[in-house]
Design a protein around this motif. Structure first.
Motif, PDB file in Angstrom:
ATOM      1  N   MET A  91     -13.506  -5.206 -11.772  1.00 24.04           N
ATOM      2  CA  MET A  91     -12.157  -5.663 -11.420  1.00 24.04           C
ATOM      3  C   MET A  91     -11.968  -5.719  -9.917  1.00 24.04           C
ATOM      4  O   MET A  91     -11.214  -6.545  -9.411  1.00 24.04           O
ATOM      5  CB  MET A  91     -11.101  -4.763 -12.066  1.00 24.04           C
ATOM      6  CG  MET A  91     -11.025  -4.926 -13.576  1.00 24.04           C
ATOM      7  SD  MET A  91      -9.839  -3.791 -14.348  1.00 24.04           S
ATOM      8  CE  MET A  91      -8.303  -4.522 -13.785  1.00 24.04           C
ATOM      9  N   GLY A  92     -12.659  -4.836  -9.203  1.00 20.90           N
ATOM     10  CA  GLY A  92     -12.573  -4.812  -7.747  1.00 20.90           C
ATOM     11  C   GLY A  92     -13.462  -5.836  -7.069  1.00 20.90           C
ATOM     12  O   GLY A  92     -13.480  -5.929  -5.839  1.00 20.90           O
TER      13      GLY A  92
ATOM     14  N   ASP B  52      -9.997   0.411  -5.544  1.00 19.90           N
ATOM     15  CA  ASP B  52     -10.746   1.383  -4.742  1.00 19.90           C
ATOM     16  C   ASP B  52     -10.398   2.809  -5.140  1.00 19.90           C
ATOM     17  O   ASP B  52     -11.271   3.671  -5.227  1.00 19.90           O
ATOM     18  CB  ASP B  52     -10.478   1.193  -3.252  1.00 19.90           C
ATOM     19  CG  ASP B  52     -11.099  -0.074  -2.701  1.00 19.90           C
ATOM     20  OD1 ASP B  52     -11.975  -0.653  -3.367  1.00 19.90           O
ATOM     21  OD2 ASP B  52     -10.706  -0.493  -1.592  1.00 19.90           O
ATOM     22  N   GLN B  53      -9.123   3.060  -5.379  1.00 18.33           N
ATOM     23  CA  GLN B  53      -8.686   4.392  -5.801  1.00 18.33           C
ATOM     24  C   GLN B  53      -9.280   4.735  -7.164  1.00 18.33           C
ATOM     25  O   GLN B  53      -9.765   5.853  -7.369  1.00 18.33           O
ATOM     26  CB  GLN B  53      -7.167   4.465  -5.843  1.00 18.33           C
ATOM     27  CG  GLN B  53      -6.645   5.828  -6.246  1.00 18.33           C
ATOM     28  CD  GLN B  53      -5.119   5.862  -6.344  1.00 18.33           C
ATOM     29  OE1 GLN B  53      -4.441   4.850  -6.176  1.00 18.33           O
ATOM     30  NE2 GLN B  53      -4.584   7.031  -6.653  1.00 18.33           N
ATOM     31  N   ALA B  54      -9.257   3.796  -8.089  1.00 17.95           N
ATOM     32  CA  ALA B  54      -9.833   4.027  -9.416  1.00 17.95           C
ATOM     33  C   ALA B  54     -11.326   4.334  -9.311  1.00 17.95           C
ATOM     34  O   ALA B  54     -11.833   5.254  -9.961  1.00 17.95           O
ATOM     35  CB  ALA B  54      -9.597   2.813 -10.305  1.00 17.95           C
ATOM     36  N   GLN B  55     -12.032   3.583  -8.492  1.00 20.88           N
ATOM     37  CA  GLN B  55     -13.464   3.806  -8.304  1.00 20.88           C
ATOM     38  C   GLN B  55     -13.729   5.204  -7.746  1.00 20.88           C
ATOM     39  O   GLN B  55     -14.645   5.903  -8.189  1.00 20.88           O
ATOM     40  CB  GLN B  55     -14.040   2.746  -7.367  1.00 20.88           C
ATOM     41  CG  GLN B  55     -14.003   1.358  -7.944  1.00 20.88           C
ATOM     42  CD  GLN B  55     -14.193   0.276  -6.899  1.00 20.88           C
ATOM     43  OE1 GLN B  55     -14.472   0.552  -5.728  1.00 20.88           O
ATOM     44  NE2 GLN B  55     -14.049  -0.974  -7.312  1.00 20.88           N
ATOM     45  N   ASP B  56     -12.912   5.625  -6.782  1.00 19.61           N
ATOM     46  CA  ASP B  56     -13.070   6.947  -6.176  1.00 19.61           C
ATOM     47  C   ASP B  56     -12.822   8.048  -7.204  1.00 19.61           C
ATOM     48  O   ASP B  56     -13.593   9.000  -7.287  1.00 19.61           O
ATOM     49  CB  ASP B  56     -12.117   7.095  -4.986  1.00 19.61           C
ATOM     50  CG  ASP B  56     -12.287   8.421  -4.287  1.00 19.61           C
ATOM     51  OD1 ASP B  56     -13.419   8.728  -3.845  1.00 19.61           O
ATOM     52  OD2 ASP B  56     -11.294   9.178  -4.198  1.00 19.61           O
TER      53      ASP B  56
ATOM     54  N   LEU C  28      -7.153   4.382 -14.801  1.00 20.94           N
ATOM     55  CA  LEU C  28      -6.468   3.258 -15.447  1.00 20.94           C
ATOM     56  C   LEU C  28      -5.088   3.026 -14.838  1.00 20.94           C
ATOM     57  O   LEU C  28      -4.674   1.884 -14.658  1.00 20.94           O
ATOM     58  CB  LEU C  28      -6.354   3.490 -16.954  1.00 20.94           C
ATOM     59  CG  LEU C  28      -7.652   3.327 -17.732  1.00 20.94           C
ATOM     60  CD1 LEU C  28      -7.445   3.729 -19.186  1.00 20.94           C
ATOM     61  CD2 LEU C  28      -8.170   1.914 -17.621  1.00 20.94           C
ATOM     62  N   ALA C  29      -4.392   4.109 -14.513  1.00 18.29           N
ATOM     63  CA  ALA C  29      -3.090   3.958 -13.845  1.00 18.29           C
ATOM     64  C   ALA C  29      -3.276   3.281 -12.491  1.00 18.29           C
ATOM     65  O   ALA C  29      -2.496   2.403 -12.113  1.00 18.29           O
ATOM     66  CB  ALA C  29      -2.409   5.316 -13.696  1.00 18.29           C
ATOM     67  N   ALA C  30      -4.317   3.669 -11.766  1.00 16.68           N
ATOM     68  CA  ALA C  30      -4.599   3.040 -10.466  1.00 16.68           C
ATOM     69  C   ALA C  30      -4.957   1.563 -10.646  1.00 16.68           C
ATOM     70  O   ALA C  30      -4.476   0.713  -9.891  1.00 16.68           O
ATOM     71  CB  ALA C  30      -5.728   3.790  -9.751  1.00 16.68           C
ATOM     72  N   LEU C  31      -5.778   1.249 -11.643  1.00 19.39           N
ATOM     73  CA  LEU C  31      -6.135  -0.150 -11.897  1.00 19.39           C
ATOM     74  C   LEU C  31      -4.898  -0.967 -12.246  1.00 19.39           C
ATOM     75  O   LEU C  31      -4.762  -2.104 -11.803  1.00 19.39           O
ATOM     76  CB  LEU C  31      -7.167  -0.253 -13.027  1.00 19.39           C
ATOM     77  CG  LEU C  31      -8.580   0.205 -12.687  1.00 19.39           C
ATOM     78  CD1 LEU C  31      -9.441   0.228 -13.944  1.00 19.39           C
ATOM     79  CD2 LEU C  31      -9.191  -0.681 -11.619  1.00 19.39           C
ATOM     80  N   GLY C  32      -4.016  -0.392 -13.039  1.00 24.36           N
ATOM     81  CA  GLY C  32      -2.784  -1.084 -13.401  1.00 24.36           C
ATOM     82  C   GLY C  32      -1.912  -1.376 -12.196  1.00 24.36           C
ATOM     83  O   GLY C  32      -1.149  -2.343 -12.186  1.00 24.36           O
ATOM     84  N   ALA C  33      -2.037  -0.546 -11.166  1.00 25.86           N
ATOM     85  CA  ALA C  33      -1.274  -0.745  -9.932  1.00 25.86           C
ATOM     86  C   ALA C  33      -2.044  -1.600  -8.924  1.00 25.86           C
ATOM     87  O   ALA C  33      -1.588  -1.800  -7.799  1.00 25.86           O
ATOM     88  CB  ALA C  33      -0.935   0.612  -9.309  1.00 25.86           C
TER      89      ALA C  33
END
Length: 129
Positions: A84-85, A59-63, A50-55
């Motif tokens: 979202m991606g 791709d990072q969130a998915q990983d 969620l922090a990655a998605l907020g930023a």
């Protein structure tokens, strides 16, 4: 160091509040600690994602979510991360996996909302907490 379940839950709540208030980097530190101390729990990876998605780092969130234990909550947030991606096909495949897990109705509703959203333009606000 042993972190009991109640302490982990409190830290996760603080982290989710931080994300909701735009403090994603500080929240990510909390969730990284939770992932380290309680690797069997899904709060750490979900919070990091969620922090990655907020930023804007889909791709990072998915990983992060792909490497986490595949609980129903992790799969539901993976649907969101892929939607979202802009990877609707993968989001739909994950949604089918989620439904097969017979999750809580709230997780299904969140995943459905992510699929119904405009993909990469979907806002994270309102998805946390």
């Amino acid at each position: 160091m042993n972190l009991d379940r109640d302490a982990a839950r409190l830290l996760a709540e603080i982290g989710f509040l931080g994300i909701g208030r735009g403090e994603g980097a500080a929240a990510a530190d909390i969730f990284a600690t939770l992932r380290l101390l309680r690797p069997q729990d899904d709060a750490g990876p979900i919070g990091l994602a969620l922090a990655a998605l907020g930023a804007g780092a889909c791709d990072q969130a998915q990983d992060i979510l792909s490497r986490a234990p595949q609980t129903d909550a992790v799969v539901a947030f993976a649907v969101m991360a892929h939607a979202m991606g802009g990877d609707r096909a993968q989001a739909e495949l994950l949604f089918e996996d989620l439904r097969a897990m017979h999750p809580d109705a709230g997780l299904v509703a969140m995943a459905e909302a992510a699929l119904a959203g405009p993909g990469a333009d979907q806002e994270l606000e309102g998805q946390v907490g």
